[in-house]
Scaffold this motif. Structure first.
Motif, PDB file in Angstrom:
ATOM      1  N   THR A  51      42.326  41.752  44.421  1.00 50.25           N
ATOM      2  CA  THR A  51      42.887  42.714  43.457  1.00 50.25           C
ATOM      3  C   THR A  51      41.739  42.627  42.398  1.00 50.25           C
ATOM      4  OG1 THR A  51      44.144  40.942  42.521  1.00 50.25           O
ATOM      5  CG2 THR A  51      45.199  42.829  44.072  1.00 50.25           C
ATOM      6  N   HIS A  52      40.908  41.870  42.452  1.00 48.56           N
ATOM      7  CA  HIS A  52      39.822  41.813  41.193  1.00 48.56           C
ATOM      8  C   HIS A  52      38.386  41.174  41.779  1.00 48.56           C
ATOM      9  CE1 HIS A  52      38.361  42.352  37.251  1.00 48.56           C
ATOM     10  NE2 HIS A  52      38.005  41.139  37.199  1.00 48.56           N
ATOM     11  N   HIS A  53      37.417  41.909  41.552  1.00 46.90           N
ATOM     12  CA  HIS A  53      36.020  41.492  42.000  1.00 46.90           C
ATOM     13  C   HIS A  53      35.097  42.272  41.269  1.00 46.90           C
ATOM     14  CE1 HIS A  53      33.419  39.480  44.356  1.00 46.90           C
ATOM     15  NE2 HIS A  53      33.835  39.626  45.340  1.00 46.90           N
ATOM     16  N   HIS A  54      33.800  41.807  41.159  1.00 49.80           N
ATOM     17  CA  HIS A  54      32.459  42.315  40.890  1.00 49.80           C
ATOM     18  C   HIS A  54      31.719  42.240  41.970  1.00 49.80           C
ATOM     19  CE1 HIS A  54      34.625  42.986  36.803  1.00 49.80           C
ATOM     20  NE2 HIS A  54      34.947  41.517  37.094  1.00 49.80           N
ATOM     21  N   PHE A  55      31.504  43.073  42.822  1.00 51.54           N
ATOM     22  CA  PHE A  55      30.614  42.857  44.097  1.00 51.54           C
ATOM     23  C   PHE A  55      29.162  42.413  43.578  1.00 51.54           C
ATOM     24  CE2 PHE A  55      33.460  46.055  46.671  1.00 51.54           C
ATOM     25  CZ  PHE A  55      34.294  45.089  46.987  1.00 51.54           C
ATOM     26  N   THR A 217      41.946  47.028  34.072  1.00 50.78           N
ATOM     27  CA  THR A 217      40.955  46.430  32.918  1.00 50.78           C
ATOM     28  C   THR A 217      41.227  44.988  32.782  1.00 50.78           C
ATOM     29  OG1 THR A 217      40.121  46.543  30.750  1.00 50.78           O
ATOM     30  CG2 THR A 217      42.560  46.525  30.979  1.00 50.78           C
ATOM     31  N   HIS A 218      40.254  44.327  32.272  1.00 49.34           N
ATOM     32  CA  HIS A 218      40.525  42.687  31.966  1.00 49.34           C
ATOM     33  C   HIS A 218      41.427  42.625  30.602  1.00 49.34           C
ATOM     34  CE1 HIS A 218      36.233  42.761  33.886  1.00 49.34           C
ATOM     35  NE2 HIS A 218      36.840  41.826  34.493  1.00 49.34           N
ATOM     36  N   LEU A 219      42.262  41.599  30.688  1.00 52.41           N
ATOM     37  CA  LEU A 219      43.052  41.621  29.664  1.00 52.41           C
ATOM     38  C   LEU A 219      43.293  40.040  29.274  1.00 52.41           C
ATOM     39  CD1 LEU A 219      44.269  43.591  27.369  1.00 52.41           C
ATOM     40  CD2 LEU A 219      46.499  43.035  28.602  1.00 52.41           C
ATOM     41  N   ALA A 254      43.474  42.248  34.943  1.00 55.81           N
ATOM     42  CA  ALA A 254      42.996  41.138  35.451  1.00 55.81           C
ATOM     43  C   ALA A 254      43.024  40.022  34.631  1.00 55.81           C
ATOM     44  CB  ALA A 254      41.531  41.569  35.833  1.00 55.81           C
ATOM     45  N   HIS A 255      43.408  38.824  35.022  1.00 57.83           N
ATOM     46  CA  HIS A 255      43.599  37.336  34.573  1.00 57.83           C
ATOM     47  C   HIS A 255      44.937  37.371  33.659  1.00 57.83           C
ATOM     48  CE1 HIS A 255      39.608  36.723  35.484  1.00 57.83           C
ATOM     49  NE2 HIS A 255      39.092  37.985  34.938  1.00 57.83           N
ATOM     50  N   ALA A 256      45.203  38.065  32.607  1.00 60.02           N
ATOM     51  CA  ALA A 256      46.299  37.830  31.759  1.00 60.02           C
ATOM     52  C   ALA A 256      46.626  36.480  31.560  1.00 60.02           C
ATOM     53  CB  ALA A 256      47.327  38.755  32.414  1.00 60.02           C
ATOM     54  N   VAL A 305      39.512  37.415  43.849  1.00 62.84           N
ATOM     55  CA  VAL A 305      38.346  36.278  43.866  1.00 62.84           C
ATOM     56  C   VAL A 305      37.550  36.342  42.413  1.00 62.84           C
ATOM     57  CG1 VAL A 305      38.254  35.937  46.288  1.00 62.84           C
ATOM     58  CG2 VAL A 305      36.627  37.787  45.020  1.00 62.84           C
ATOM     59  N   ASP A 306      37.458  37.565  41.874  1.00 59.28           N
ATOM     60  CA  ASP A 306      36.724  37.662  40.634  1.00 59.28           C
ATOM     61  C   ASP A 306      35.178  37.589  40.969  1.00 59.28           C
ATOM     62  OD1 ASP A 306      35.990  38.737  38.194  1.00 59.28           O
ATOM     63  OD2 ASP A 306      36.758  36.975  37.333  1.00 59.28           O
ATOM     64  N   GLY A 307      34.558  37.761  40.117  1.00 58.78           N
ATOM     65  CA  GLY A 307      33.080  37.252  40.092  1.00 58.78           C
ATOM     66  C   GLY A 307      32.177  38.381  40.735  1.00 58.78           C
TER      67      GLY A 307
HETATM   68 ZN    ZN Z   1      36.429  40.186  36.000  1.00 61.18          ZN
END
Ligand code: ZN
Length: 447
Positions: A51-55, A217-219, A254-256, A305-307
Motif C-alpha cells: 500500500t505504499h512505495h516509491h519505486f 499522502t504521507h501523514l 502513509a505511516h500515521a 514496504v515504502d522506500g
Molecule cells: Zn513514502
C-alpha cells in the motif's frame, strides 16, 4: 483470507479468464484444465498487497550521506540526486521494484511518484508495470511548496499547481480502470503537508472525487512534521487533513505514526485507511505506528514496504514479519511483560498476513483482491515448504512463512498469469535489468 479465514489442506484453485472460478479441496476441483500447476508440498497464499512505495528510490538505496539521518535530513540529501532522474530511470526502477515485490509474493502494488524531473511522467512507470504484470495503483504525486515558500524541497523539484491538476486529470482519463480485475488504477497523491499547499490538497480532493479515484499522502510520519503543521497551519496533521477535506473511505495515509486516541477515532469514523510501513519507520527512527489501537478501533490498515531508500528493500513478505515484530516491541514498551491481563494477546502471524492481504485491499478500496475466493482475481503466491528456512516448522506452515526467515517465493501469479515461475522473475530479463539499474544509479549519484 475469506470471511471464515479458511485454511484448506490439500486445497486447490480453478481459475478462468483471470478470476477464481472454484476453490476447495483439490479432489473436488475439475481434473483437467488448459494448464495444471501441481503445488503439492507448497503453501499457497492470496497475493500480498503493497500500500505504499516509491519505486524510483531503488536507485538511491543505502546512499552513504543519507544512511544515518532522520526524515527531513534524509530528504534534503536525496532531493538533488532525484532531480537528475530521467524517464528511462523511472522505467528501470519501476521494473526493479516490481520484480522484487513479485519475488516476495506481492501481486498488487501502490506506488507514489511525486517528482517528475527532465520530462519524466507517470506514464513511464505505468508502461514498465504493464510489462512486469503486477497490478498497480499508480499515484500521481506532486510537490508545489518549495523552499522559497516555506516548504522542504528545493524549488527545482516542485511543479506549478495548474499543471499538476491538468496532468492528474489526463492520467485518470487515459489509464484509470474502475472495473474488477483492473491492472491499472490512478490515485491522486500530493506528497506531504510540508511539500504542497493546502489549496492543492483541496483541489486534488475535488478532482479525485469527480472521477471516483482514491487519495493518498504521507501523514503524521514524524514529530517534526507535527511541529511543522502546528506552526504553519495551526493544526496537528490530522486536523489539517480535516480542514482540507481529506476525510473519507477514499483516503489512505502513509505511516500515521504520530496520532492520538481522538485522531484514531477520526480515522475510524471517516473510514480513512492507513499504510503501515514498519521497516521505514524503524530505519528513519520515525516512531511506532499504533497498529493494535487502529485494529481495535476498526481502522483499515495495510502494509507498505515504502522506500526503497528508507527500507532499503521491497520484500513485502519480510514487511509482514516486521509488522508482527514491531507490534510486539510496542507491546513490550507498554508493559506487556508486567501485564496480568489474559485477554491482552500479541499480534499474530495470521493477523499480520491479514494486514498484508485483505487489509491492504480494503485500504486501496479494492474488493476484487486480497483473498482466494470465487469471483476474486486469480492472484496468489506459492512457497515450497521443503527448504532450510522452514525445516522444523511443519506444524504450522502458515505461521512459518511469517515467523521464519522471509524467503523469496517460488510462484507469483497475477490474473492467472505467471510473474514468478520456479523462483525466477518470468516477465523480464533480470540480469540485464540489474545491470541497467546499477548503471543508472551510478550516474545519478555522481555529482
Ligand atoms: Zn513514502
Amino acid at each position: 483470507m475469506d470471511d471464515r479465514q479458511r485454511e484448506i489442506p490439500e486445497g486447490g484453485l480453478f481459475m478462468k479468464d483471470g478470476f477464481i472460478d472454484q476453490v476447495g479441496p483439490s479432489s473436488e476441483l475439475p481434473e483437467t484444465a488448459d494448464e495444471v500447476l501441481d503445488l503439492k508440498n507448497y503453501i499457497v497464499f492470496p497475493g500480498l498487497v503493497n500500500t505504499h512505495h516509491h519505486f524510483y528510490q531503488t536507485l538511491t538505496r543505502a546512499i552513504p550521506a543519507a544512511q544515518d539521518a532522520n526524515l527531513f535530513t534524509w530528504l534534503k540529501t536525496l532531493y538533488p540526486i532525484w532531480a537528475r532522474m530521467t524517464a528511462e530511470d523511472i522505467f528501470i526502477s519501476t521494473q526493479t521494484a516490481l520484480s522484487e515485490l513479485a519475488l516476495s509474493g506481492c501481486t498488487t502494488a501502490s506506488d507514489h511518484l511525486y517528482l517528475f524531473p527532465n520530462g519524466s511522467k507517470l506514464d513511464d512507470e505505468i508502461f514498465a508495470a504493464m510489462e512486469i504484470g503486477l497490478r498497480i495503483q499508480a499515484s500521481r504525486g506532486s510537490m508545489s511548496l518549495g523552499e522559497s515558500k516555506g516548504g522542504l524541497p528545493p524549488d527545482s523539484v516542485v511543479e506549478n499547481e495548474d499543471s499538476i491538476l491538468k496532468d492528474s486529470q489526463r492520467l485518470i482519463q487515459e489509464y484509470h480502470d474502475p472495473k474488477p480485475g483492473a491492472k491499472v488504477q490512478i490515485v491522486l497523491a500530493p506528497c506531504s503537508p510540508f511539500s504542497v499547499t493546502g489549496e492543492l490538497m483541496k483541489q486534488s480532493a475535488g478532482l479525485a472525487r469527480e472521477y471516483g479515484v482514491h487519495l493518498h499522502t504521507h501523514l503524521a510520519e514524524t514529530e517534526d512534521e507535527e511541529q511543522f503543521c502546528l506552526e504553519k497551519f495551526g493544526h496537528r496533521p490530522v486536523g489539517y487533513m480535516q480542514e482540507v477535506g481529506w476525510m473519507g473511505a477514499d483516503v489512505w495515509f502513509a505511516h500515521a505514526v504520530w496520532v492520538n486516541d481522538e485522531e484514531i477515532q477520526t480515522f475510524a469514523k471517516n473510514r480513512c485507511g492507513v499504510a503501515h510501513c514498519p521497516s521505514s519507520n524503524m530505519r528513519l527512527a520515525s516512531g511506532i505506528a499504533p497498529v493494535m489501537r487502529y485494529r481495535a478501533a476498526d481502522v483499515n490498515v495495510g502494509l507498505g514496504v515504502d522506500g526503497s531508500a528508507s527500507n532499503d528493500g521491497s520484500h513485502l513478505l519480510a514487511e509482514v514479519r516486521q509488522a508482527m515484530l514491531l507490534a510486539r516491541v510496542n507491546e513490550g514498551i507498554h508493559g506487556y511483560s508486567l501485564s496480568n491481563d489474559v485477554n491482552r494477546k500479541l499480534m499474530t502471524a495470521r493477523e499480520t498476513l491479514y494486514l498484508g492481504t485483505r487489509g491492504g485491499a480494503a485500504v486501496l478500496g479494492r474488493g476484487d483482491i486480497g483473498s482466494l475466493e470465487i469471483g476474486k482475481c486469480a492472484d496468489f503466491f506459492a512457497i515450497n515448504l521443503n527448504r532450510f528456512e522452514f525445516a522444523g516448522a511443519q506444524l504450522d506452515p502458515v505461521s512459518a512463512a511469517v515467523f521464519c526467515q522471509p524467503v523469496n517465493v517460488d510462484y507469483t501469479v497475477v490474473g492467472g498469469k505467471f510473474v514468478v515461475k520456479d523462483g525466477r522473475i518470468f516477465t523480464v530479463d533480470h540480469p540485464k535489468l540489474i545491470e541497467k539499474h546499477n548503471k543508472a544509479a551510478k550516474r545519478l549519484s555522481q555529482v
